[in-house]
Enzyme design. Structure first.
Site, mmCIF file in Angstrom:
data_model
loop_
_atom_site.group_PDB
_atom_site.id
_atom_site.type_symbol
_atom_site.label_atom_id
_atom_site.label_comp_id
_atom_site.label_asym_id
_atom_site.label_seq_id
_atom_site.Cartn_x
_atom_site.Cartn_y
_atom_site.Cartn_z
ATOM 1 N N ARG A 87 0.823 -1.206 0.000
ATOM 2 C CA ARG A 87 0.000 0.000 0.000
ATOM 3 C C ARG A 87 0.871 1.276 0.000
ATOM 4 O O ARG A 87 0.521 2.270 -0.622
ATOM 5 C CB ARG A 87 -0.886 -0.013 1.247
ATOM 6 C CG ARG A 87 -2.033 0.956 1.165
ATOM 7 C CD ARG A 87 -2.692 1.027 2.518
ATOM 8 N NE ARG A 87 -3.554 -0.119 2.759
ATOM 9 C CZ ARG A 87 -4.871 -0.097 2.600
ATOM 10 N NH1 ARG A 87 -5.459 0.996 2.206
ATOM 11 N NH2 ARG A 87 -5.597 -1.156 2.845
ATOM 12 N N LYS B 267 0.699 -19.383 4.693
ATOM 13 C CA LYS B 267 -0.103 -19.729 5.850
ATOM 14 C C LYS B 267 -0.343 -18.506 6.728
ATOM 15 O O LYS B 267 0.424 -17.545 6.594
ATOM 16 C CB LYS B 267 0.556 -20.856 6.637
ATOM 17 C CG LYS B 267 1.869 -20.451 7.276
ATOM 18 C CD LYS B 267 2.312 -21.458 8.283
ATOM 19 C CE LYS B 267 1.539 -21.277 9.574
ATOM 20 N NZ LYS B 267 2.349 -21.492 10.783
ATOM 21 N N HIS C 104 6.304 -24.111 4.328
ATOM 22 C CA HIS C 104 7.741 -24.010 4.059
ATOM 23 C C HIS C 104 8.504 -25.253 4.529
ATOM 24 O O HIS C 104 9.611 -25.495 4.081
ATOM 25 C CB HIS C 104 8.334 -22.714 4.618
ATOM 26 C CG HIS C 104 8.585 -22.713 6.093
ATOM 27 N ND1 HIS C 104 7.580 -22.538 7.012
ATOM 28 C CD2 HIS C 104 9.712 -22.861 6.812
ATOM 29 C CE1 HIS C 104 8.103 -22.580 8.230
ATOM 30 N NE2 HIS C 104 9.398 -22.785 8.141
ATOM 31 N N LYS D 125 12.182 -27.776 2.923
ATOM 32 C CA LYS D 125 13.428 -28.067 3.643
ATOM 33 C C LYS D 125 14.129 -29.254 2.994
ATOM 34 O O LYS D 125 13.493 -30.238 2.623
ATOM 35 C CB LYS D 125 13.149 -28.352 5.128
ATOM 36 C CG LYS D 125 12.708 -27.091 5.884
ATOM 37 C CD LYS D 125 12.622 -27.346 7.366
ATOM 38 C CE LYS D 125 11.978 -26.185 8.101
ATOM 39 N NZ LYS D 125 12.896 -25.118 8.475
ATOM 40 N N GLU E 233 11.478 -25.679 19.394
ATOM 41 C CA GLU E 233 12.012 -24.341 19.130
ATOM 42 C C GLU E 233 12.445 -23.700 20.433
ATOM 43 O O GLU E 233 11.888 -23.991 21.491
ATOM 44 C CB GLU E 233 10.939 -23.463 18.492
ATOM 45 C CG GLU E 233 10.457 -23.961 17.154
ATOM 46 C CD GLU E 233 9.480 -22.973 16.526
ATOM 47 O OE1 GLU E 233 9.946 -22.117 15.768
ATOM 48 O OE2 GLU E 233 8.281 -23.049 16.824
ATOM 49 N N ASP F 59 -0.818 -23.577 14.550
ATOM 50 C CA ASP F 59 0.381 -22.946 13.985
ATOM 51 C C ASP F 59 1.384 -23.979 13.460
ATOM 52 O O ASP F 59 2.083 -23.716 12.487
ATOM 53 C CB ASP F 59 1.038 -22.080 15.073
ATOM 54 C CG ASP F 59 2.233 -21.297 14.570
ATOM 55 O OD1 ASP F 59 2.073 -20.574 13.567
ATOM 56 O OD2 ASP F 59 3.326 -21.408 15.167
ATOM 57 N N HIS G 46 2.798 -28.162 9.475
ATOM 58 C CA HIS G 46 4.148 -28.717 9.354
ATOM 59 C C HIS G 46 4.250 -30.171 9.848
ATOM 60 O O HIS G 46 4.800 -31.027 9.176
ATOM 61 C CB HIS G 46 5.151 -27.862 10.117
ATOM 62 C CG HIS G 46 5.111 -26.400 9.765
ATOM 63 N ND1 HIS G 46 4.871 -25.955 8.490
ATOM 64 C CD2 HIS G 46 5.282 -25.284 10.519
ATOM 65 C CE1 HIS G 46 4.907 -24.617 8.473
ATOM 66 N NE2 HIS G 46 5.143 -24.194 9.692
ATOM 67 N N LYS H 270 7.343 -24.132 21.845
ATOM 68 C CA LYS H 270 8.191 -22.934 21.884
ATOM 69 C C LYS H 270 8.945 -22.922 23.207
ATOM 70 O O LYS H 270 8.504 -23.521 24.195
ATOM 71 C CB LYS H 270 7.322 -21.668 21.854
ATOM 72 C CG LYS H 270 6.373 -21.589 20.682
ATOM 73 C CD LYS H 270 7.038 -20.990 19.480
ATOM 74 C CE LYS H 270 6.076 -20.800 18.343
ATOM 75 N NZ LYS H 270 6.716 -20.888 17.036
HETATM 76 C C1 BG6 Z 1 6.032 -21.021 11.213
HETATM 77 C C2 BG6 Z 1 5.310 -20.802 12.517
HETATM 78 O O1 BG6 Z 1 5.167 -21.554 10.254
HETATM 79 O O2 BG6 Z 1 7.122 -21.920 11.423
HETATM 80 C C3 BG6 Z 1 6.275 -20.292 13.582
HETATM 81 O O3 BG6 Z 1 4.270 -19.843 12.328
HETATM 82 C C4 BG6 Z 1 7.467 -21.197 13.696
HETATM 83 O O4 BG6 Z 1 5.600 -20.193 14.833
HETATM 84 C C5 BG6 Z 1 8.096 -21.461 12.333
HETATM 85 O O5 BG6 Z 1 8.404 -20.577 14.558
HETATM 86 C C6 BG6 Z 1 9.185 -22.516 12.429
HETATM 87 O O6 BG6 Z 1 9.884 -22.589 11.212
HETATM 88 P P1 BG6 Z 1 11.401 -23.055 11.141
HETATM 89 O O7 BG6 Z 1 11.699 -23.120 9.689
HETATM 90 O O8 BG6 Z 1 12.190 -22.004 11.862
HETATM 91 O O9 BG6 Z 1 11.471 -24.375 11.830
#
Ligand code: BG6
Length: 477
Positions: A46, A143, A173, A177, A211, A230, A235, A326
């Site tokens: 924008r 996402k 994503h 990987k 994480e 999430d 994933h 997390k």
């Molecule tokens: C994202 C989530 O899709 O993937 C995040 O929204 C998460 O919460 C992330 O931290 C993890 O991705 P990666 O590639 O760092 O393992």
């Protein structure tokens, strides 16, 4: 090998994901010569800005998010030359004509929507109505693809009203990987593993995505989402699918995705006793998560551990344990395939022999490890010990092969028109249909997630989930 010439329109070009991942990823593809000279990237958002202003923003993003060793001025300038910018009001009328004027005929057109999902349908309609989208154009969406089954169905309907399924690229994503794709190579390009890849030989599978980061800075999104939406719905379900699926007859997008959908459809509903959710607290015992999201009474989970059954001929009797969270002890993601113990011991005084474990490490230090039992070297009686056959991709393939970031690979696949590593609409909906009842049962029960200390490996109850089955999680960190 360079891809075809393209115009890539990046909506949300000044946003966080574009700066951190998408633009640095495109830069890397440029430096290795994968972008033909005619390729162009048209940033769009924008904010009013000219192309020069956008280029300076991208230069700053590259400085922040690419390693210094990968940057030299000439290459950065060469990449920035490919960039243009058009200010567009994604939910209004402004800018669409200018965008149309910036696009060329006869090159691949891709529209990357790195924007809020609430804008997906509107942008898709405007692209279509203003004639920007051709029959061959691709549309890429990020996402979260929905919040539950209904919202995912609405998003699918909104996209499909203006694009065909073969034009829609839904990003997860994790599928980009390196090791995730290697899982398919491991299973289907070797003859050693597949005969053993079933309930007869495999005791259980553990999939962990741990994480160390918390949710600081994205509390507003995260608190309305939680780990189930999430991470698990997308994933971890994808990792589960690639581990559990049958061999596709060919490596084509629909053959692979058909097999993944069958796995999701074979998942049993999750029993409440088979799932543990947790929420981190600060090291000093304070409410770490609740502080981060600014909601002292939050019941959102930052951790999930669950036991999952894939009810089909191959997997009956072999559970899959999934775990993600997390603020855990280490950043570590892996798929561990735990084989059954040897049925009989011929060696005296060694106790129970443990089964082999094949570990596919996603991050960090991508690679594959196989735990085996061997004779302890040295004189004396025959003693046994466990040793890992360890393959690190970085070492095996040499320092020159910088692994591609997931986004680099996925964006190039969009240009090539290869949907193998993207989620199909029915796949996303099937995954929501499976997780929705779990989330609903949490809302109905009003229970709170179990607290766990930041820097730990999650709540005690998660350990119990395995212990009661006579199994144990692999250590995190
Ligand atoms: C994202 C989530 O899709 O993937 C995040 O929204 C998460 O919460 C992330 O931290 C993890 O991705 P990666 O590639 O760092 O393992």
């Amino acid at each position: 090998i360079p891809v075809q010439p393209f115009d890539l329109v990046l909506f949300g070009a000044t946003g966080d994901l574009a700066r951190r991942k998408i633009l640095p990823g495109l830069y890397h593809r440029f430096t290795v010569g994968q972008m033909p000279p005619e390729a162009r990237i048209i940033g769009s958002a924008r904010s009013k800005m000219d192309a020069a202003g956008f280029r300076e923003k991208v230069r700053a993003a590259l400085e922040e998010f690419t390693p210094a060793a990968d940057r030299n001025e000439e290459q950065v300038d060469g990449f920035l030359d490919r960039l243009d910018y058009v200010s567009v009001d994604a939910s209004g009328k402004g800018g669409w004509k200018e965008l149309a004027a910036a696009l060329r005929p006869d090159v691949v057109r891709a529209f990357y929507l790195s924007v809020s999902p609430s804008l997906f349908s509107g942008i898709a309609a405007r692209l279509h109505d203003s004639g920007l989208a051709t029959a061959d154009s691709r549309i890429v969406v990020e996402k979260p693809f929905g919040h539950d089954l209904n919202s995912a169905q609405e998003l699918n309907a909104g996209l499909r009203a203006n694009f065909e399924e073969h034009q829609i690229y839904r990003i997860d994503h994790y599928l980009g990987k390196e090791t995730v794709q290697n899982l398919m190579a491991l299973r289907f390009a070797n003859s050693l593993f597949e005969p053993l890849w079933n309930a007869t030989h495999i005791d259980h599978v553990q999939i962990t995505v741990a994480e160390t980061i918390g949710v600081d800075g994205r509390g507003a999104y995260y608190d309305g989402s939680g780990a189930m939406r999430d991470m698990i719905q997308n994933h971890l379900v994808q990792l589960l699918c690639l581990t559990a699926m049958e061999s596709p007859s060919k490596f084509t997008p629909n053959a692979v995705r058909d097999e993944k959908v069958k796995v999701i459809q074979a998942l049993d509903p999750v029993e409440p006793s088979d799932i543990v959710r947790g929420q981190y607290r600060a090291d000093d015992g304070g409410d770490g998560y609740c502080d981060h999201v600014g909601n002292p009474d939050s019941r959102t989970e930052s951790f999930v551990a669950m036991k999952v059954h894939v009810s089909n001929w191959r997997w009956a009797g072999t559970p899959f344990y999934l775990r993600t969270g997390k603020k855990l002890r280490a950043r570590e993601s892996e798929i561990a395939v735990v084989f059954r113990d040897p049925p009989h011991t011929i060696f005296p005084n060694v106790g129970r022999l443990r089964g082999n474990v094949l570990v596919i490490r996603l991050q960090p230090d991508e690679g594959i490890t196989l735990r085996t039992t061997i004779k302890d070297p040295g004189p004396g009686g025959l003693r046994l010990t466990e040793v890992s056959l360890d393959m690190s991709f970085a070492e095996a393939l040499g320092a020159d092969s910088r692994p591609q970031d997931a986004y680099e690979r996925l964006v190039m696949d969009v240009i090539r028109g290869d949907q193998t590593l993207f989620m199909r609409g029915d796949e996303v909906e099937a995954a929501w249909a499976w997780v929705d009842p779990v989330i609903q049962s949490w809302a109905d029960s009003g229970d709170r997630p179990a607290k766990y200390d930041a820097g730990s490996s999650g709540p005690e109850d998660a350990l119990m989930l395995m212990h009661r089955d006579g199994r144990r999680w692999r250590e995190i960190g």
